[in-house]
Every structure is written in C-alpha cells, then in structure tokens.
Motif scaffolding. Structure first.
Motif, PDB file in Angstrom:
ATOM      1  N   THR A 130      27.367  35.278  36.233  1.00 58.39           N
ATOM      2  CA  THR A 130      28.771  35.145  36.641  1.00 58.39           C
ATOM      3  C   THR A 130      29.567  36.414  36.378  1.00 58.39           C
ATOM      4  O   THR A 130      30.631  36.600  36.969  1.00 58.39           O
ATOM      5  N   GLN A 131      29.076  37.265  35.515  1.00 55.67           N
ATOM      6  CA  GLN A 131      29.811  38.483  35.195  1.00 55.67           C
ATOM      7  C   GLN A 131      29.869  39.444  36.379  1.00 55.67           C
ATOM      8  O   GLN A 131      30.670  40.358  36.400  1.00 55.67           O
ATOM      9  N   ASN A 132      29.031  39.215  37.378  1.00 56.19           N
ATOM     10  CA  ASN A 132      29.058  40.025  38.594  1.00 56.19           C
ATOM     11  C   ASN A 132      30.030  39.465  39.626  1.00 56.19           C
ATOM     12  O   ASN A 132      30.214  40.043  40.685  1.00 56.19           O
ATOM     13  N   ASP A 133      30.647  38.315  39.321  1.00 52.13           N
ATOM     14  CA  ASP A 133      31.553  37.673  40.270  1.00 52.13           C
ATOM     15  C   ASP A 133      32.878  38.415  40.419  1.00 52.13           C
ATOM     16  O   ASP A 133      33.606  38.204  41.383  1.00 52.13           O
ATOM     17  N   LEU A 134      33.190  39.273  39.475  1.00 51.48           N
ATOM     18  CA  LEU A 134      34.475  39.972  39.474  1.00 51.48           C
ATOM     19  C   LEU A 134      34.205  41.476  39.391  1.00 51.48           C
ATOM     20  O   LEU A 134      33.667  41.954  38.393  1.00 51.48           O
ATOM     21  N   SER A 135      34.568  42.212  40.434  1.00 51.76           N
ATOM     22  CA  SER A 135      34.360  43.659  40.429  1.00 51.76           C
ATOM     23  C   SER A 135      35.350  44.316  39.463  1.00 51.76           C
ATOM     24  O   SER A 135      36.350  43.706  39.063  1.00 51.76           O
ATOM     25  N   GLU A 136      35.092  45.568  39.131  1.00 48.66           N
ATOM     26  CA  GLU A 136      36.009  46.296  38.254  1.00 48.66           C
ATOM     27  C   GLU A 136      37.388  46.410  38.895  1.00 48.66           C
ATOM     28  O   GLU A 136      38.411  46.299  38.208  1.00 48.66           O
ATOM     29  N   GLU A 137      37.423  46.614  40.213  1.00 51.47           N
ATOM     30  CA  GLU A 137      38.702  46.725  40.909  1.00 51.47           C
ATOM     31  C   GLU A 137      39.472  45.403  40.862  1.00 51.47           C
ATOM     32  O   GLU A 137      40.675  45.384  40.613  1.00 51.47           O
ATOM     33  N   GLU A 138      38.759  44.299  41.103  1.00 57.75           N
ATOM     34  CA  GLU A 138      39.410  42.984  41.054  1.00 57.75           C
ATOM     35  C   GLU A 138      39.922  42.691  39.652  1.00 57.75           C
ATOM     36  O   GLU A 138      41.031  42.162  39.483  1.00 57.75           O
ATOM     37  N   GLU A 139      39.126  43.044  38.648  1.00 54.04           N
ATOM     38  CA  GLU A 139      39.557  42.828  37.269  1.00 54.04           C
ATOM     39  C   GLU A 139      40.820  43.622  36.972  1.00 54.04           C
ATOM     40  O   GLU A 139      41.775  43.102  36.386  1.00 54.04           O
ATOM     41  N   ALA A 140      40.856  44.880  37.396  1.00 50.42           N
ATOM     42  CA  ALA A 140      42.036  45.720  37.169  1.00 50.42           C
ATOM     43  C   ALA A 140      43.257  45.127  37.871  1.00 50.42           C
ATOM     44  O   ALA A 140      44.365  45.115  37.301  1.00 50.42           O
ATOM     45  N   GLU A 141      43.087  44.618  39.101  1.00 52.18           N
ATOM     46  CA  GLU A 141      44.198  44.007  39.833  1.00 52.18           C
ATOM     47  C   GLU A 141      44.717  42.767  39.105  1.00 52.18           C
ATOM     48  O   GLU A 141      45.922  42.558  38.990  1.00 52.18           O
ATOM     49  N   LEU A 142      43.796  41.939  38.600  1.00 53.72           N
ATOM     50  CA  LEU A 142      44.196  40.724  37.898  1.00 53.72           C
ATOM     51  C   LEU A 142      44.884  41.038  36.576  1.00 53.72           C
ATOM     52  O   LEU A 142      45.853  40.365  36.194  1.00 53.72           O
ATOM     53  N   ILE A 143      44.392  42.062  35.883  1.00 58.55           N
ATOM     54  CA  ILE A 143      45.052  42.483  34.636  1.00 58.55           C
ATOM     55  C   ILE A 143      46.478  42.938  34.940  1.00 58.55           C
ATOM     56  O   ILE A 143      47.426  42.547  34.253  1.00 58.55           O
ATOM     57  N   ALA A 144      46.627  43.735  35.992  1.00 58.05           N
ATOM     58  CA  ALA A 144      47.963  44.210  36.365  1.00 58.05           C
ATOM     59  C   ALA A 144      48.861  43.042  36.756  1.00 58.05           C
ATOM     60  O   ALA A 144      50.047  43.018  36.413  1.00 58.05           O
ATOM     61  N   LYS A 145      48.312  42.074  37.456  1.00 63.98           N
ATOM     62  CA  LYS A 145      49.115  40.938  37.927  1.00 63.98           C
ATOM     63  C   LYS A 145      49.510  39.994  36.797  1.00 63.98           C
ATOM     64  O   LYS A 145      50.659  39.576  36.697  1.00 63.98           O
ATOM     65  N   TYR A 146      48.546  39.657  35.925  1.00 63.05           N
ATOM     66  CA  TYR A 146      48.795  38.611  34.938  1.00 63.05           C
ATOM     67  C   TYR A 146      49.101  39.105  33.534  1.00 63.05           C
ATOM     68  O   TYR A 146      49.700  38.385  32.736  1.00 63.05           O
TER      69      TYR A 146
END
Length: 150
Positions: A130-146
């Motif tokens: 499951t750790q491959n379900d979220l790319s580094e870019e998606e993780e960065a976007e979610l961190i910025a958003k939430y």
C-alpha cells in the motif's frame, strides 16, 4: 486521548494472541485502558482503538444515524458488523479472532502502525504494497492541503 506513534513487527502465538508493544500500552488511557475495539477496515487492515475513544469519536456518530432511514440502517449494520471488543490480559495480550485475522490476511506476523488516535494492524506484505499507492508528489500535495498553516 491516546497518541500512538511508531511501527512494530509482532508475532501472534498459536492461539491468535498478540502482545501489544510497551509503547502502545503506555499510550492507552488510564480509564478502561484494558478495553479495545477492533475494526476491520475496508483497506484490509484492522484498526485497534481504545474503547472509550471509539465510543466518543465514532459510536456517538453511528448511534446518531436516523433509525428510520433504510440507507442509514444499512450503513450502521455494515459498520457495526466489522467491530469487535477485546481486552488486554494480565500480560498485555489481546486475543484476535480468526475472522479478524483472515480479514487482514495475517497468519503469524503482523505489523502494528501507530497512526495517532489508533493503531493499524497489517499483514506486513500488504502494508508495504500500500505504500506505493501514494506518489511523492501526491503526498506533498496532501501535506500542503491538510497540514499547512495557510
């Protein structure tokens, strides 16, 4: 409120008992700390919640669903059918039922992941997949958003 952090590799005994790591036991609330709720999550893991916290945060919302709304009844039934209560024994173990272990694909080894308010119990291979379900870019976007202050 409990604050569970870190990841631990654990082994279950032949009877399906799991020893909760000392850090997680220490994070349990003093009141009713021995009572835990296991929730078979749709993602394939099992959430482990302190019972009082589960009651306050989740059960109160489920109980508030309209009893006369057929869809709400279906939701309540679906959510509650995935939940079970367990207690820590004197040695700090919980007995995990076969149904719960099968749901998570766990046989002898489990990965316990502290995710703040609760613990997730995973089949180690399933967790790493499951750790491959979220790319580094998606993780960065979610961190910025939430998690950003802006």
């Amino acid at each position: 409120m409990a604050n569970f952090l870190s990841t631990f590799e654990c082994k279950l005994d032949a009877k399906g008992r799991l020893v909760l790591p000392a850090k997680f036991k220490a994070a349990l609330p003093e009141v009713n700390g021995a009572e835990l709720i296991l929730n078979m999550d749709k993602s394939g893991c099992v959430e482990i919640h302190p019972a009082a916290d589960f009651q306050r945060r989740i059960m109160s919302k489920i109980s508030g669903l309209d009893e006369f709304d057929p869809k709400a009844k279906l939701l309540r039934r679906a959510l509650m059918s995935r939940v079970s209560e367990v207690e820590l024994d004197g040695v700090g173990r919980i007995l995990v039922s076969k149904k719960v272990l099968e749901h998570a694909g766990i046989e002898r080894e489990a990965l316990l992941v502290g995710v703040g308010k609760y613990i997730e119990m995973w089949n180690p291979e399933r967790f790493h997949a499951t750790q491959n379900d979220l790319s580094e870019e998606e993780e960065a976007e979610l961190i910025a958003k939430y998690l950003s202050n802006e």
